[in-house]
Design an enzyme around this catalytic site. Structure first.
Site, PDB file in Angstrom:
ATOM      1  N   HIS A   1      48.723  28.009  46.103  1.00  0.00           N
ATOM      2  CA  HIS A   1      48.588  29.312  45.350  1.00  0.00           C
ATOM      3  C   HIS A   1      50.005  29.914  45.403  1.00  0.00           C
ATOM      4  CE1 HIS A   1      46.786  31.975  42.654  1.00  0.00           C
ATOM      5  NE2 HIS A   1      46.101  32.855  43.585  1.00  0.00           N
TER       6      HIS A   1
ATOM      7  N   SER B   1      38.186  33.424  37.733  1.00  0.00           N
ATOM      8  CA  SER B   1      39.301  34.241  38.080  1.00  0.00           C
ATOM      9  C   SER B   1      39.048  35.592  37.290  1.00  0.00           C
ATOM     10  CB  SER B   1      40.677  33.451  37.477  1.00  0.00           C
ATOM     11  OG  SER B   1      41.711  34.359  37.583  1.00  0.00           O
ATOM     12  N   MET B   2      39.443  36.382  38.253  1.00  0.00           N
ATOM     13  CA  MET B   2      40.071  37.743  37.434  1.00  0.00           C
ATOM     14  C   MET B   2      41.309  38.115  37.469  1.00  0.00           C
ATOM     15  SD  MET B   2      38.501  41.826  38.277  1.00  0.00           S
ATOM     16  CE  MET B   2      39.334  42.079  39.741  1.00  0.00           C
ATOM     17  N   ARG B   3      42.117  38.154  38.588  1.00  0.00           N
ATOM     18  CA  ARG B   3      43.417  38.471  38.593  1.00  0.00           C
ATOM     19  C   ARG B   3      44.430  37.638  37.923  1.00  0.00           C
ATOM     20  NH1 ARG B   3      40.997  40.811  42.574  1.00  0.00           N
ATOM     21  NH2 ARG B   3      39.881  38.820  42.558  1.00  0.00           N
TER      22      ARG B   3
ATOM     23  N   LEU C   1      42.256  38.806  47.480  1.00  0.00           N
ATOM     24  CA  LEU C   1      41.173  39.015  46.721  1.00  0.00           C
ATOM     25  C   LEU C   1      40.767  38.074  45.920  1.00  0.00           C
ATOM     26  CD1 LEU C   1      42.203  42.951  45.651  1.00  0.00           C
ATOM     27  CD2 LEU C   1      41.091  42.086  47.778  1.00  0.00           C
TER      28      LEU C   1
ATOM     29  N   MET D   1      36.778  28.749  46.846  1.00  0.00           N
ATOM     30  CA  MET D   1      36.030  28.326  45.524  1.00  0.00           C
ATOM     31  C   MET D   1      35.858  26.727  45.428  1.00  0.00           C
ATOM     32  SD  MET D   1      37.843  30.271  42.407  1.00  0.00           S
ATOM     33  CE  MET D   1      39.516  30.753  43.140  1.00  0.00           C
TER      34      MET D   1
ATOM     35  N   ARG E   1      44.720  26.566  36.400  1.00  0.00           N
ATOM     36  CA  ARG E   1      44.035  26.638  37.747  1.00  0.00           C
ATOM     37  C   ARG E   1      42.982  25.589  37.809  1.00  0.00           C
ATOM     38  NH1 ARG E   1      41.231  31.843  40.343  1.00  0.00           N
ATOM     39  NH2 ARG E   1      43.293  32.125  40.953  1.00  0.00           N
TER      40      ARG E   1
END
Ligand code: CP
Ligand code: NVA
Length: 309
Positions: free
Chosen positions: A135, A57-59, A268, A232, A108
């Site tokens: 999500h 994950s980034m966000r 994204l 993913m 997550r």
């Protein structure tokens, strides 16, 4: 169960319309405060959050961690190697131990059952930061972004083009609560979960269409929405999916059919040249970055709601 509806944020349709709208209002209010530079609002002071990530994950990681700390709290990142939920330790033990240290848990995970188990055994609120099934924080941020750009979500036409995945399930569950027009255009065999489609349709709130024709679908769209073709956990299918999903790329032609008022959105990360072209991501009507920014504000409001502050 009634417990999970109140304690946790797992699915958008666990909440009623007035609660969802209240959270979105709060998100806008706290966003304005934070953007003004005001740091005096510290409702999470003295609170800690455990963040479990079984996937990259980034966000989600940065928006939760930054948001929680801007509002006075402390967030702890637990990456894929740290807990190894279900492998190093049973989910129900993870839930009960983390509940004793923390005021809130964000997770997550792969299997949706894992987030349900975490919520069941945790004594503190659990927030769903993405599962294979849904999500919800993403779609809360997306609706906030639509309200900011279009003025309202009610009555807008949102056309998702691509795989009938976790993002689509959360759009469908949003459509079971707030009235708008949701269309999912996906290749045959990649439709969203049938039960979820039925649940959303039976709610009788929104107009919902599932189609295999993206060109027809995007006509009159207010928003054209794209996501990766291989999520993913499905990356080994990426090559085969590229062939199957030909014709589902959001390019300038498709945006032209949608019309000049259509915004482009994407949760994204985007694979430019695959599900969307570089031109569409970079076009003036692309709102992918305001959308990413709103993750933090939507989630802050979700946590404020769950923590009752
Ligand atoms: N959109 C989203 O959830 O991004 P990350 O996977 O980077 O968290
Ligand atoms: N459908 C994507 C969303 C990423 C934010 C995935 O699950 O990988």
């Amino acid at each position: 169960t009634a417990k999970s509806e109140l304690k946790d944020f797992l699915h958008i349709n666990d909440f009623d319309k007035s609660t969802i709208l209240k959270i979105l209002d709060r998100a806008a209010e706290v966003k304005a405060l934070l953007k003004s530079g005001d740091r005096s609002f510290q409702p999470f002071k003295g609170k800690t959050m455990a963040m479990i990530f079984a996937k990259p994950s980034m966000r989600t990681r940065v928006s939760f961690e930054t948001g929680f700390s801007l509002l006075g709290g402390h967030a702890i990142y637990l990456g894929p190697d740290a807990i190894q939920m279900g492998k190093r330790e049973e989910t129900r033990d993870v839930a009960r131990v983390l509940s004793r240290y923390n005021d809130i848990i964000m997770a997550r995970v792969f299997a949706h059952q894992d987030i349900l188990d975490l919520a069941k055994y945790s004594t503190v609120p659990v927030v769903n930061g993405l599962t294979d099934y849904n999500h919800p924080c993403q779609i809360m941020a997306d609706v906030l972004t639509i309200i900011e750009h279009i003025g309202q979500i009610e009555g807008t036409k949102v056309v998702y083009v691509g795989d009938g995945n976790n993002i689509v399930h959360s759009w469908l569950l949003m459509a079971a609560v707030i009235p708008f027009h949701f269309v999912c255009a996906c290749p045959k065999g990649f439709e969203p979960d049938k039960e979820t489609v039925e649940k959303a349709q039976q709610a009788g709130i929104s107009k919902i269409e599932i189609t295999n024709d993206p060109k027809e679908a995007v006509k009159g769209a207010d928003v054209v929405y794209s996501d990766v073709w291989a999520s993913m956990g499905q990356k080994e299918e990426a090559d085969s999916r590229r062939k199957i999903f030909q014709g589902f790329q959001v390019d300038e032609n498709l945006m032209k059919i949608a019309g000049p008022k259509a915004y482009f959105m994407h949760c994204l990360p985007a694979e430019r040249g695959v599900e969307v072209t570089d031109e569409v991501v970079e076009a003036p009507n692309s709102i992918v970055f305001p959308q990413a920014e709103n993750r933090m504000h939507a989630q802050n409001a979700i946590m404020l709601h769950l923590l009752g502050v």
